[in-house]
Design a protein around this motif. Structure first.
Motif, PDB file in Angstrom:
ATOM      1  N   GLY A 192      12.727   1.004  -0.566  1.00  0.00           N
ATOM      2  CA  GLY A 192      12.921   2.187  -0.317  1.00  0.00           C
ATOM      3  C   GLY A 192      12.244   3.445  -1.173  1.00  0.00           C
ATOM      4  N   HIS A 193      12.542   3.365  -2.155  1.00  0.00           N
ATOM      5  CA  HIS A 193      11.774   3.641  -3.598  1.00  0.00           C
ATOM      6  C   HIS A 193      10.142   3.566  -3.354  1.00  0.00           C
ATOM      7  N   ARG A 194       9.783   2.643  -3.220  1.00  0.00           N
ATOM      8  CA  ARG A 194       8.291   2.912  -2.585  1.00  0.00           C
ATOM      9  C   ARG A 194       7.654   2.852  -2.320  1.00  0.00           C
ATOM     10  N   ILE A 195       8.737   3.382  -0.498  1.00  0.00           N
ATOM     11  CA  ILE A 195       8.432   4.197   0.795  1.00  0.00           C
ATOM     12  C   ILE A 195       8.088   5.427   0.605  1.00  0.00           C
ATOM     13  N   SER A 196       9.056   5.880  -0.774  1.00  0.00           N
ATOM     14  CA  SER A 196       9.463   7.271  -0.622  1.00  0.00           C
ATOM     15  C   SER A 196       8.656   7.623  -1.891  1.00  0.00           C
ATOM     16  N   GLY A 197       8.119   6.540  -2.526  1.00  0.00           N
ATOM     17  CA  GLY A 197       7.080   7.483  -3.773  1.00  0.00           C
ATOM     18  C   GLY A 197       5.800   7.602  -3.035  1.00  0.00           C
ATOM     19  N   ILE A 198       5.548   6.429  -2.126  1.00  0.00           N
ATOM     20  CA  ILE A 198       4.366   6.685  -1.402  1.00  0.00           C
ATOM     21  C   ILE A 198       4.309   8.314  -0.328  1.00  0.00           C
ATOM     22  N   ALA A 199       5.467   8.364   0.635  1.00  0.00           N
ATOM     23  CA  ALA A 199       5.278   9.512   0.991  1.00  0.00           C
ATOM     24  C   ALA A 199       5.178  10.356   0.289  1.00  0.00           C
ATOM     25  N   LEU A 200       5.848  10.814  -0.650  1.00  0.00           N
ATOM     26  CA  LEU A 200       5.636  12.175  -1.682  1.00  0.00           C
ATOM     27  C   LEU A 200       4.398  12.179  -2.143  1.00  0.00           C
ATOM     28  N   ALA A 201       3.813  11.116  -2.120  1.00  0.00           N
ATOM     29  CA  ALA A 201       2.547  11.254  -3.578  1.00  0.00           C
ATOM     30  C   ALA A 201       1.249  11.656  -1.895  1.00  0.00           C
ATOM     31  N   LEU A 202       1.682  11.562  -0.635  1.00  0.00           N
ATOM     32  CA  LEU A 202       0.996  11.623   0.318  1.00  0.00           C
ATOM     33  C   LEU A 202       1.131  12.952   0.957  1.00  0.00           C
ATOM     34  N   PHE A 203       2.141  13.895   0.376  1.00  0.00           N
ATOM     35  CA  PHE A 203       2.649  14.936   1.083  1.00  0.00           C
ATOM     36  C   PHE A 203       2.257  15.751  -0.235  1.00  0.00           C
ATOM     37  N   LEU A 204       1.522  15.400  -0.796  1.00  0.00           N
ATOM     38  CA  LEU A 204       1.298  16.660  -2.705  1.00  0.00           C
ATOM     39  C   LEU A 204      -0.074  17.303  -2.218  1.00  0.00           C
ATOM     40  N   PRO A 205      -1.033  16.772  -1.920  1.00  0.00           N
ATOM     41  CA  PRO A 205      -2.034  16.960  -0.877  1.00  0.00           C
ATOM     42  C   PRO A 205      -1.507  18.805  -0.200  1.00  0.00           C
ATOM     43  N   LEU A 206      -0.675  17.836   0.431  1.00  0.00           N
ATOM     44  CA  LEU A 206      -0.618  19.485   1.758  1.00  0.00           C
ATOM     45  C   LEU A 206       0.557  20.604   0.694  1.00  0.00           C
ATOM     46  N   HIS A 207       0.707  19.896  -0.041  1.00  0.00           N
ATOM     47  CA  HIS A 207       1.682  21.752  -1.286  1.00  0.00           C
ATOM     48  C   HIS A 207       0.337  21.691  -1.774  1.00  0.00           C
ATOM     49  N   PHE A 208      -0.394  21.493  -2.726  1.00  0.00           N
ATOM     50  CA  PHE A 208      -1.856  22.351  -3.079  1.00  0.00           C
ATOM     51  C   PHE A 208      -2.379  22.959  -2.227  1.00  0.00           C
ATOM     52  N   LEU A 209      -2.838  22.416  -0.960  1.00  0.00           N
ATOM     53  CA  LEU A 209      -2.857  23.362   0.031  1.00  0.00           C
ATOM     54  C   LEU A 209      -2.514  24.887   0.007  1.00  0.00           C
ATOM     55  N   VAL A 210      -0.894  24.485   0.336  1.00  0.00           N
ATOM     56  CA  VAL A 210       0.097  25.673   0.654  1.00  0.00           C
ATOM     57  C   VAL A 210      -0.191  26.276  -0.897  1.00  0.00           C
ATOM     58  N   LEU A 211      -0.532  26.108  -1.790  1.00  0.00           N
ATOM     59  CA  LEU A 211      -0.448  26.737  -2.724  1.00  0.00           C
ATOM     60  C   LEU A 211      -2.098  28.114  -3.253  1.00  0.00           C
ATOM     61  N   GLY A 212      -2.752  26.329  -2.080  1.00  0.00           N
ATOM     62  CA  GLY A 212      -4.406  27.455  -2.310  1.00  0.00           C
ATOM     63  C   GLY A 212      -3.967  28.644  -1.607  1.00  0.00           C
ATOM     64  N   LEU A 213      -3.637  28.392  -0.895  1.00  0.00           N
ATOM     65  CA  LEU A 213      -3.184  29.858   0.477  1.00  0.00           C
ATOM     66  C   LEU A 213      -2.766  30.701  -0.373  1.00  0.00           C
ATOM     67  N   ALA A 214      -1.401  30.334  -1.132  1.00  0.00           N
ATOM     68  CA  ALA A 214      -1.517  31.691  -2.242  1.00  0.00           C
ATOM     69  C   ALA A 214      -2.685  32.387  -2.988  1.00  0.00           C
ATOM     70  N   LEU A 215      -3.223  31.322  -2.980  1.00  0.00           N
ATOM     71  CA  LEU A 215      -4.792  32.174  -4.460  1.00  0.00           C
ATOM     72  C   LEU A 215      -5.506  33.131  -3.331  1.00  0.00           C
ATOM     73  N   GLU A 216      -5.617  32.698  -2.005  1.00  0.00           N
ATOM     74  CA  GLU A 216      -6.294  33.428  -1.192  1.00  0.00           C
ATOM     75  C   GLU A 216      -5.881  34.651  -0.583  1.00  0.00           C
ATOM     76  N   GLY A 217      -4.838  34.872  -1.056  1.00  0.00           N
ATOM     77  CA  GLY A 217      -4.361  36.141  -0.627  1.00  0.00           C
ATOM     78  C   GLY A 217      -3.152  36.556   0.706  1.00  0.00           C
ATOM     79  N   ALA A 218      -2.210  37.232   0.629  1.00  0.00           N
ATOM     80  CA  ALA A 218      -1.143  37.346   1.646  1.00  0.00           C
ATOM     81  C   ALA A 218      -1.371  37.054   2.378  1.00  0.00           C
TER      82      ALA A 218
END
Length: 114
Positions: A16-42
């Motif tokens: 459970g710890h290993r799979i949740s860690g891998i899933a969270l690591a896969l989520f991070l690029p999507l999170h950074f993509l959304v943060l990048g959208l905030a920089l592009e404008g409202a």
């Protein structure tokens, strides 16, 4: 006949710890993509926020909260195994506490999400 180590609750906590860690690591690029959208404008960010208000995203956010909680508590369990004195049976209590905390956190998120 000895039972397989893979039938032990500690093994499943490790998985459970290993799979949740891998899933969270896969989520991070999507999170950074959304943060990048905030920089592009409202306007860009608002388009995504409308999409993120759909039920499918709410379920995905719920899954993320549950994964974060599982990873946190099972990680704390590993730290306790490494840093605290060992007592028989106490280690498996952390598994139950981690699963219980994930259920509570997921339920609290669902109550606030909808």
């Amino acid at each position: 006949m000895r039972s397989s180590p893979r039938r032990h609750r500690s093994y499943w906590a490790f998985i459970g710890h290993r799979i949740s860690g891998i899933a969270l690591a896969l989520f991070l690029p999507l999170h950074f993509l959304v943060l990048g959208l905030a920089l592009e404008g409202a306007a860009e960010l608002n388009r995504f926020l409308v999409l993120a208000d759909t039920p499918l995203f709410k379920v995905a956010e719920w899954g993320l909260v549950v994964l974060l909680t599982i990873h946190l508590f099972f990680g704390l369990r590993l730290l306790a195994l490494e840093l605290l004195p060992w007592r028989d049976g106490a280690r498996e209590g952390w598994i139950t506490a981690g699963i219980g905390a994930a259920v509570v956190a997921g339920g609290a998120f669902l109550l606030g999400a909808f």
